[in-house]
Design an enzyme around this catalytic site. Structure first.
Site, mmCIF file in Angstrom:
data_model
loop_
_atom_site.group_PDB
_atom_site.id
_atom_site.type_symbol
_atom_site.label_atom_id
_atom_site.label_comp_id
_atom_site.label_asym_id
_atom_site.label_seq_id
_atom_site.Cartn_x
_atom_site.Cartn_y
_atom_site.Cartn_z
ATOM 1 N N CYS A 157 -57.178 -7.626 -23.788
ATOM 2 C CA CYS A 157 -58.018 -6.498 -23.194
ATOM 3 C C CYS A 157 -57.420 -6.123 -21.788
ATOM 4 O O CYS A 157 -57.502 -6.973 -20.880
ATOM 5 C CB CYS A 157 -59.276 -7.094 -22.986
ATOM 6 S SG CYS A 157 -60.389 -5.914 -22.292
ATOM 7 N N CYS A 160 -60.039 -5.784 -18.918
ATOM 8 C CA CYS A 160 -60.525 -6.845 -18.387
ATOM 9 C C CYS A 160 -59.606 -7.866 -17.467
ATOM 10 O O CYS A 160 -60.002 -8.231 -16.974
ATOM 11 C CB CYS A 160 -60.884 -7.975 -19.795
ATOM 12 S SG CYS A 160 -61.809 -7.169 -20.950
ATOM 13 N N ASP A 161 -58.263 -7.982 -18.091
ATOM 14 C CA ASP A 161 -57.567 -9.187 -17.403
ATOM 15 C C ASP A 161 -56.087 -8.275 -16.781
ATOM 16 O O ASP A 161 -55.425 -9.106 -16.141
ATOM 17 C CB ASP A 161 -56.728 -10.045 -18.651
ATOM 18 C CG ASP A 161 -58.110 -10.744 -19.090
ATOM 19 O OD1 ASP A 161 -59.097 -10.691 -18.577
ATOM 20 O OD2 ASP A 161 -57.998 -10.929 -20.442
#
Ligand code: NDP
Length: 332
Positions: A157, A160-161
């Site tokens: 993701c 997300c990261d």
């Protein structure tokens, strides 16, 4: 055996629940919080730890820091976030069983759910309303090092990261729209983005290809497959094989994003709920499926947004839809 497991095993075998929720990611647990606060005493089948696709807590259990979930100024880890969701649901009376459904009968009223032998004549639980929040799973490469380094430099993701790889070299694996979307997004943070694709032609749409090919930070490694993810405690590189020449080489990167597609966890509903070609559940008028009393929320019905916050939002919608449905059923 925990008290909660007895709920499924004996106590309530004959009883009918108001609502059962399948799945314990942000969608399922938000539906649990809302239906518990509405006094519907939801039963959540949270999945089983042994299974990668159905593990309790869902995909967030596989991420480390979550910085984009509103309300956490300093971020929160995925497991901590899901532990909080779970605790909040339990505080209001949700019952959570570490089980997964092995079969559902959506034609019977009440709906029947099996959690053990799917061939057993009687279901283990019956319910007036069912919330399907079984989520989706990222397809993975299935190569050495992958399981060890997931959440430690290996991610599925970018939203997300990606932020954790500011000014660092990273790789993206895949050649579809997801891979290029991730690569373009990641190019805002990373020093360089290497797209590793197993063919010479991209599957992605022309517009995404044009954007990625024109991006000075993005380079392509064609005809290449990842054979191993390298690093002990954190990712340090990829071992790749050229599928044309057979040559094997190591690429030094600090992060790698696998973007080779997702698959919704919907096998349980084959033939009973309407799905699109990729297996995502069809919903209408909020979270309703075509089967009365069956609602779907989160990634199992959303392949577009796939965020914890959007999953939680649709879990809330499902709970409100369940409440209205049960009012109609019980008062008609
Ligand atoms: P896709 O199935 O479209 O692409 C998957 C990619 O991963 C392909 O390039 C495929 O290679 C590669 N791949 C699959 N398995 C492996 C493997 N084991 N090892 C290495 N590579 C592998 O999935 P996406 O998630 O990219 O897209 C899913 C759908 O969502 C599509 O319809 C897409 O258009 C849509 N989407 C749209 C977006 C947008 O419009 N902004 C953004 C993201 C997704 P190969 O090409 O050789 O098959």
């Amino acid at each position: 055996m925990s008290d909660v497991e007895q709920v499924v095993d004996s106590q309530d075998r004959a009883a009918t629940r108001e609502v059962v929720i399948l799945g314990s990611g942000p969608a399922g647990l938000t539906a649990a919080i809302y239906t518990a606060r509405a006094d519907l005493r939801p039963l959540v089948l949270e999945g089983e730890p042994s299974s990668t696709s159905d593990q309790p807590g869902g995909q967030l259990m596989l991420t480390t820091d979550v910085e984009n979930f509103p309300g956490f100024v300093d971020g929160v880890t995925g497991p901590e976030l899901m532990t909080s969701f779970r605790g909040q649901a339990v505080r209001f009376g949700a019952e959570i069983a570490t089980r997964k459904a092995t079969r559902v009968d959506l034609t019977s009223r009440p709906i029947g759910i099996w959690t053990g032998d799917p061939g057993a004549p009687e279901p283990d639980v019956r319910t007036h309303a069912l919330v399907v929040a079984t989520g989706a799973r990222s397809l993975m490469l299935d190569v050495p090092g992958e399981a060890r380094l997931l959440g430690h430099g290996l991610s599925t993701c970018a939203t997300c990261d990606g932020f954790f790889f500011r000014d660092q070299p990273i790789a993206v694996v895949g050649g579809g729209d997801s891979a290029l979307e991730e690569a373009i997004f990641l190019s805002k943070f990373a020093s360089s983005v290497l797209v590793v694709h197993r063919r010479k032609e991209l599957r992605a749409s022309k517009i995404m290809q044009d954007r990625a090919l024109a991006n000075p930070k993005i380079a392509f490694l064609w005809d290449s497959v990842v054979e191993e993810v390298l690093g002990d405690a954190k990712l340090e590189g990829l071992r790749v094989r050229d599928v044309v020449t057979g040559a094997v080489s190591d690429v030094a990167v600090n992060g790698c994003f696998v973007a080779i597609g997702h698959a919704p966890n919907t096998a349980l509903f084959a033939g009973q709920l309407e799905m699109d070609a990729a297996g995502y559940l069809a919903t209408h008028d909020g979270t309703r499926t075509a089967v009365p009393g069956v609602f779907a929320c989160g990634d199992v019905q959303d392949h577009v947004y796939r965020q914890a916050i959007t999953a939680a939002g649709s879990g809330c919608m499902a709970a409100l839809d369940v409440e209205r449905y049960l009012e109609d059923v019980h008062h008609s």
